[in-house]
Design a protein around this motif. Structure first.
Motif, mmCIF file in Angstrom:
data_model
loop_
_atom_site.group_PDB
_atom_site.id
_atom_site.type_symbol
_atom_site.label_atom_id
_atom_site.label_comp_id
_atom_site.label_asym_id
_atom_site.label_seq_id
_atom_site.Cartn_x
_atom_site.Cartn_y
_atom_site.Cartn_z
ATOM 1 N N MET A 159 -5.046 5.669 17.195
ATOM 2 C CA MET A 159 -4.789 4.321 16.688
ATOM 3 C C MET A 159 -3.863 4.388 15.481
ATOM 4 N N LYS A 160 -2.873 3.497 15.457
ATOM 5 C CA LYS A 160 -1.898 3.509 14.366
ATOM 6 C C LYS A 160 -2.557 3.137 13.044
ATOM 7 N N GLN A 161 -2.092 3.782 11.998
ATOM 8 C CA GLN A 161 -2.636 3.531 10.668
ATOM 9 C C GLN A 161 -2.175 2.164 10.162
ATOM 10 N N ASP A 162 -3.054 1.479 9.466
ATOM 11 C CA ASP A 162 -2.738 0.170 8.901
ATOM 12 C C ASP A 162 -1.545 0.276 7.959
ATOM 13 N N TYR A 163 -0.588 -0.652 8.090
ATOM 14 C CA TYR A 163 0.635 -0.595 7.291
ATOM 15 C C TYR A 163 0.347 -0.666 5.793
ATOM 16 N N TYR A 164 -0.647 -1.459 5.407
ATOM 17 C CA TYR A 164 -0.978 -1.561 3.982
ATOM 18 C C TYR A 164 -1.528 -0.230 3.465
ATOM 19 N N GLU A 165 -2.304 0.442 4.314
ATOM 20 C CA GLU A 165 -2.833 1.756 3.925
ATOM 21 C C GLU A 165 -1.708 2.778 3.813
ATOM 22 N N VAL A 166 -0.727 2.696 4.709
ATOM 23 C CA VAL A 166 0.398 3.627 4.676
ATOM 24 C C VAL A 166 1.112 3.560 3.333
ATOM 25 N N LEU A 167 1.284 2.342 2.817
ATOM 26 C CA LEU A 167 1.994 2.169 1.544
ATOM 27 C C LEU A 167 1.066 2.201 0.333
ATOM 28 N N GLY A 168 -0.242 2.330 0.580
ATOM 29 C CA GLY A 168 -1.193 2.412 -0.527
ATOM 30 C C GLY A 168 -1.294 1.130 -1.333
ATOM 31 N N ILE A 169 -1.239 -0.026 -0.647
ATOM 32 C CA ILE A 169 -1.275 -1.321 -1.329
ATOM 33 C C ILE A 169 -2.356 -2.194 -0.716
ATOM 34 N N SER A 170 -2.701 -3.280 -1.407
ATOM 35 C CA SER A 170 -3.708 -4.207 -0.901
ATOM 36 C C SER A 170 -3.059 -5.211 0.039
ATOM 37 N N LYS A 171 -3.896 -5.909 0.822
ATOM 38 C CA LYS A 171 -3.380 -6.866 1.806
ATOM 39 C C LYS A 171 -2.798 -8.114 1.158
ATOM 40 N N ASN A 172 -3.102 -8.354 -0.096
ATOM 41 C CA ASN A 172 -2.526 -9.513 -0.788
ATOM 42 C C ASN A 172 -1.406 -9.094 -1.747
#
Length: 377
Positions: free
Chosen positions: A1-14
């Motif tokens: 499963m592909k890693q969440d884009y926000y997790e990839v960049l180390g940032i929050s969803k907001n």
């Protein structure tokens, strides 16, 4: 499963756009090929960061990702071609190189990866946009559409040569004298627009860039559960760009939902208005109704009141993020006759005072507003 884009960049969803850019710069510098020569894992992480930034930095793509996740870019709706062989390292540097600032010299375009010059950008052709109409049945099951597209392609026999203005580098250098000394800056070559090449031999049927218009049949795989207005992308099926150092643009597919004759859509739920006559409401009856998978039979119980809502679970539309199907909500409406014969009028006159025809709702007979509230709870 592909890693969440926000997790990839180390940032929050907001995260704000400034925070998204900062997060990408941090990850890109961390996994930059100049810092990790020969490290394939770092190279993959570098590409993942670029893919995440390509989506989250675009408000339209970000909104689709926030709603549907990675499913929004599957089956021809790619997030930009990163990580799937559609774009290489040079493409990433040419598109996002300015973000690195001076971290690696030359604005992030210093020598290094593969021994290639990063000053020379790969020119990308323009995108094409089409609208594809879908029925609810096609949206429910997913569909493959074949469409004819007129796109620019390289003409047979066209050749290109190195641009003499920039000597094939794609950039021209400018030296400016300031009070701080001589300052050197680079800008895109005005002659070749950064490709490093210009037309050498142009066939008679080609335009000034060596391109011709060709009609092609393109197959588009549309996943189940798409919504009206959603945009899917077919990589490399847009217009070509001139030169050997170029890549084709993309085909943007805009979904247009065809209005159904009897079903109304609300997200993944569907609504159906069922009209029955007074006798059917009193005595009960079996009715065949439309669904996106064909007709189904439902039972109307004797004494059914107008406004009753029957829920057929799982008979709605699938969620594009694979979270299951919505429901089909059947709204029962009792049709009141507007023209009666003398015998019918006499019958109903006699029924006015009959106890069985006197409204006597119980606690189980909910109001319309209570039914709506229950429907969405």
């Amino acid at each position: 499963m592909k890693q969440d884009y926000y997790e990839v960049l180390g940032i929050s969803k907001n995260a704000t756009q400034a925070e998204i850019k900062k997060g990408y710069r941090k990850m890109a510098i961390k996994y930059h090929p100049d810092k990790n020569p020969g490290n394939k894992e770092a190279e993959e992480n570098f590409k993942k960061a670029a893919e995440a930034y390509e989506v989250l930095s675009d408000e339209n793509k970000k909104a689709r990702y926030d709603q549907y996740g990675h499913a929004a870019f599957e089956n021809g709706g790619g997030a930009g071609g990163f990580g799937g062989g559609g774009m290489n390292m040079d493409d990433i540097f040419s598109q996002f190189g300015d973000i690195f600032g001076g971290a690696f010299g030359g604005g992030g375009f210093g020598g290094g990866f593969g021994g290639q010059s990063r000053g020379r950008a790969r020119v990308k052709g323009s995108n094409l946009r089409i609208r594809v109409k879908l029925t609810l049945e096609e949206i429910a099951n997913g569909v493959e559409k074949k469409v004819k597209v007129k796109r620019k392609v390289g003409a047979e026999g066209a050749t290109y040569k190195t641009c003499s203005t920039c000597n094939g580098q794609g950039q021209v250098m400018r030296v400016t004298n300031t009070i701080l000394g001589r300052m050197q800056s680079a800008s895109t070559c005005p002659t070749c627009q950064g490709s490093g090449e210009v037309i050498d031999k142009k066939p008679k049927n080609a335009d000034a860039q060596g391109l011709v218009i060709k009609e092609e049949t393109v197959s588009i795989k549309i996943p189940p559960g798409v919504t009206d207005g959603v945009q899917l992308k077919v990589n490399g099926k847009g217009n070509a760009a001139p030169g050997n150092n170029s890549i084709d643009g993309d085909l943007i597919v805009v979904i247009e939902e065809i209005k159904h004759d009897t079903l109304k859509r609300e997200g993944t739920n569907l609504h159906y208005d069922l009209y029955i006559n007074f006798s059917e409401a009193v005595l009960g009856i079996d009715k065949n109704i439309d669904t996106v998978s064909g007709k189904v039979k439902i039972k109307i119980e004797p004494g059914t009141q107008s406004g009753k809502i029957l829920r057929l679970r799982g008979k709605g539309l699938p969620s594009i993020d694979h979270y299951g199907n919505g429901d089909l909500l059947v709204h029962v409406n009792v049709w009141t006759p507007q023209s009666l014969s003398k015998e019918q009028k006499k019958f109903f006159e006699n029924m006015k005072t009959d106890d069985n025809f006197t409204p006597n709702p119980s606690r189980l007979d909910k109001s319309f507003f209570e039914k709506v509230k229950d429907m969405f709870s």
